[in-house]
Scaffold this active site. Sequence first.
Site, PDB file in Angstrom:
ATOM      1  N   SER A   3      74.078  -3.488  28.962  1.00 40.66           N
ATOM      2  CA  SER A   3      75.471  -3.335  29.375  1.00 40.66           C
ATOM      3  C   SER A   3      76.319  -2.947  28.168  1.00 40.66           C
ATOM      4  O   SER A   3      75.813  -2.832  27.058  1.00 40.66           O
ATOM      5  CB  SER A   3      75.985  -4.642  29.961  1.00 40.66           C
ATOM      6  OG  SER A   3      76.157  -5.566  28.903  1.00 40.66           O
ATOM      7  N   LYS A   4      77.609  -2.791  28.424  1.00 38.90           N
ATOM      8  CA  LYS A   4      78.527  -2.333  27.364  1.00 38.90           C
ATOM      9  C   LYS A   4      78.459  -3.211  26.113  1.00 38.90           C
ATOM     10  O   LYS A   4      78.687  -2.731  25.012  1.00 38.90           O
ATOM     11  CB  LYS A   4      79.965  -2.323  27.883  1.00 38.90           C
ATOM     12  CG  LYS A   4      80.168  -1.291  28.968  1.00 38.90           C
ATOM     13  CD  LYS A   4      81.546  -0.684  28.908  1.00 38.90           C
ATOM     14  CE  LYS A   4      81.647   0.585  29.712  1.00 38.90           C
ATOM     15  NZ  LYS A   4      81.270   0.429  31.126  1.00 38.90           N
ATOM     16  N   ARG A   5      78.131  -4.481  26.318  1.00 38.15           N
ATOM     17  CA  ARG A   5      78.001  -5.380  25.167  1.00 38.15           C
ATOM     18  C   ARG A   5      77.011  -4.855  24.139  1.00 38.15           C
ATOM     19  O   ARG A   5      77.065  -5.185  22.967  1.00 38.15           O
ATOM     20  CB  ARG A   5      77.490  -6.747  25.622  1.00 38.15           C
ATOM     21  CG  ARG A   5      78.538  -7.683  26.144  1.00 38.15           C
ATOM     22  CD  ARG A   5      77.957  -9.019  26.473  1.00 38.15           C
ATOM     23  NE  ARG A   5      76.810  -8.926  27.374  1.00 38.15           N
ATOM     24  CZ  ARG A   5      75.601  -9.334  27.067  1.00 38.15           C
ATOM     25  NH1 ARG A   5      75.358  -9.870  25.904  1.00 38.15           N
ATOM     26  NH2 ARG A   5      74.620  -9.220  27.944  1.00 38.15           N
TER      27      ARG A   5
END
Length: 480
Positions: A248-250
Site C-alpha cells: 500500500s501507499k505506506r
Amino acid sequence: MVRVRFAPSPTGYLHIGNARTALFNYLFARKNSGKFILRIENTDTERSKKEYEESILEDLKWLGLSWEEGPDVGGPFGPYRQTERLQLYRDYANKLVSEGKAYRCWCTKEEIEKRRSSGDQQNSGYDNYCRNLSVSQISSFQAEGRNPVIRFRVPDKKVVVNDIIRGTVIFEAGTLNDFVIMKSNEIPTFHFAVVIDDLSMQITHVIRGEDHLSNTPKHILIFEALGCNPPAFAHMSMTLGTDRTRLSKRHGATSVRQYRENGYLAEAMFNYLALLGWSSKDNQEIFSKQQLIEEFSLQACNKSNAIFDPAKLLWLNALYIRKKSSSEIFEISLPFLEKAGYSKSELEQHKKIIEKVIDVEKEKLKTLQDIPERTGYFISEDISWNSEIEKKVKIPEFEKTLSEISDLLKTIEPFEKSVIEATIRRFCEERNLKCIEVFNPLRFVLTGQTKGAGLFEMIELIGKQRCIKRIENFLKLKTG
Ligand code: GLU
C-alpha cells in the site's frame, strides 16, 4: 486456443500487484500462442474514471504489453468496456429468472438488517426472504413502487475449484446467501458481469489475484446455472511489502506510473514483476521478455505471497541502464532532462557531450532521474554554487591557486584528459600542495558538486573555455 484477459477496474492508477497479474496473463498467452484480452470493468460508475482507464492502458503499453482485443483496438467479442455491455447482462439475468435460477428480491437494506438483528439466524447476510414469494406478495411490492434487485438462487452443494496454482479447493455453497447479480438500477454486480464476460468472450483461463479465490465458487455456480463449463482458474499469490503486509501507499511508490516517473526502465520493471511469485527452475534472475515467454508456466507459480522489494527493483534497474547504449539512455532520459529545465534545443546541441557523460557515469546511474544531476553541469553554460556545500570545501589560498590553475588550463593543448591530469599533478607538486587539497575544491568550483565523474575526464568534457569562465565567475563571486 488459449484466451486470457486482464480486467482492471479503472478506479486508480495501475497498481504494481495488478501489473503483475496483467504480465502473468500476457506471458501465458504468448507462451501458448493464445490471445490476450483487455477488458475494462467499470460497473462501479462512481469510482471509475476515464482518466484512470487511459492511464492504465498507457502504463500497460509502456511496460511492453500488447493485446489482441480491447477497448482501444476492438475485436470480435466487443465491446470491451462493461458499461457498454449492459443489455447483455440484463438478457442473461432475465434468462436465469425465467428458468427459476434467479429471482427478484424486493427487500430494502433496512428490512434485511432488521430481520437479521431480530432473528436468531446464523446467517450474517440476506435470509433468502424473496425466494418463494406468492404472486400477490409480488404485486403488492410492485404496487408500492419498489425496484427489485435480482438474486441468484444458490444451490445447496459443494463447489470444487481445481485451481492450477492452489490445487483443489472445496467450498460449501450452502453457506452462501442468495447474492445479488443485478442491482435495482439494472447494473450487474461484479460477480455477474465477470462471468457473463468470461463466458461470452470465450475466456479459457482466468488468471487473477488470490483475493478473488473466495469469489470463485459464486462464479462457478453462475457458469453452471447457464449450462456452461467454467474456464480454468489460476489464483496468483498476493503482492506484499517487505513488512509482509499488503502493498500500500505506506510502502512508497505502488503504481507503475510512479516508478516510470521516478526513472525506472520498462524492461527492469517487466523482469522484476515476473520474478514476483514465479521462478525458473535454476533461479535465474535476469530475463529478456522472450526468455520469460519461453520459460513461464503457471505450474511454477508459488502459492506463498510475493514480497515486493524496492531495493531489488532498483538494483535491476541500474543493471538494465548499464546494458543500454549511451544514445539509447540519452533518448529515454530526455523527459527527465526537460523536466529539470533544459530546453529541447539545448539538449540537442549538447547531445554528444551528454552521451559521453552518460558513458562515463553509466556504472553509477540507478535511475533516469539521476541523469539531470549528473549531466546538468555539462549542459549549462553557467553553474551556481551552494554555499552550504562550499563550507565543506576549503581551498588553500584559493584566489591564488585558482587563478594559477586557470592560467594553466589556458595553456593545455590538446585539451585532453591525460594532458590535463599530468599538468595539474605537476602543478600540485611544484606548489607543494596535496592532490586532495586541490582536486576536490576544483571539482566543486567547476561543477558545483562534490561528487561525479573522474575529475580530468570531466574537465575535458566541460571544455577549456567553460572551465576558465567558471573559475573566473567563482573568483568574482568570492572577491566581489
Ligand atoms: N476487476 C477485477 C479487479 O480489478 C478483476 C476481476 C477478475 O480478474 O476476475 O480486481
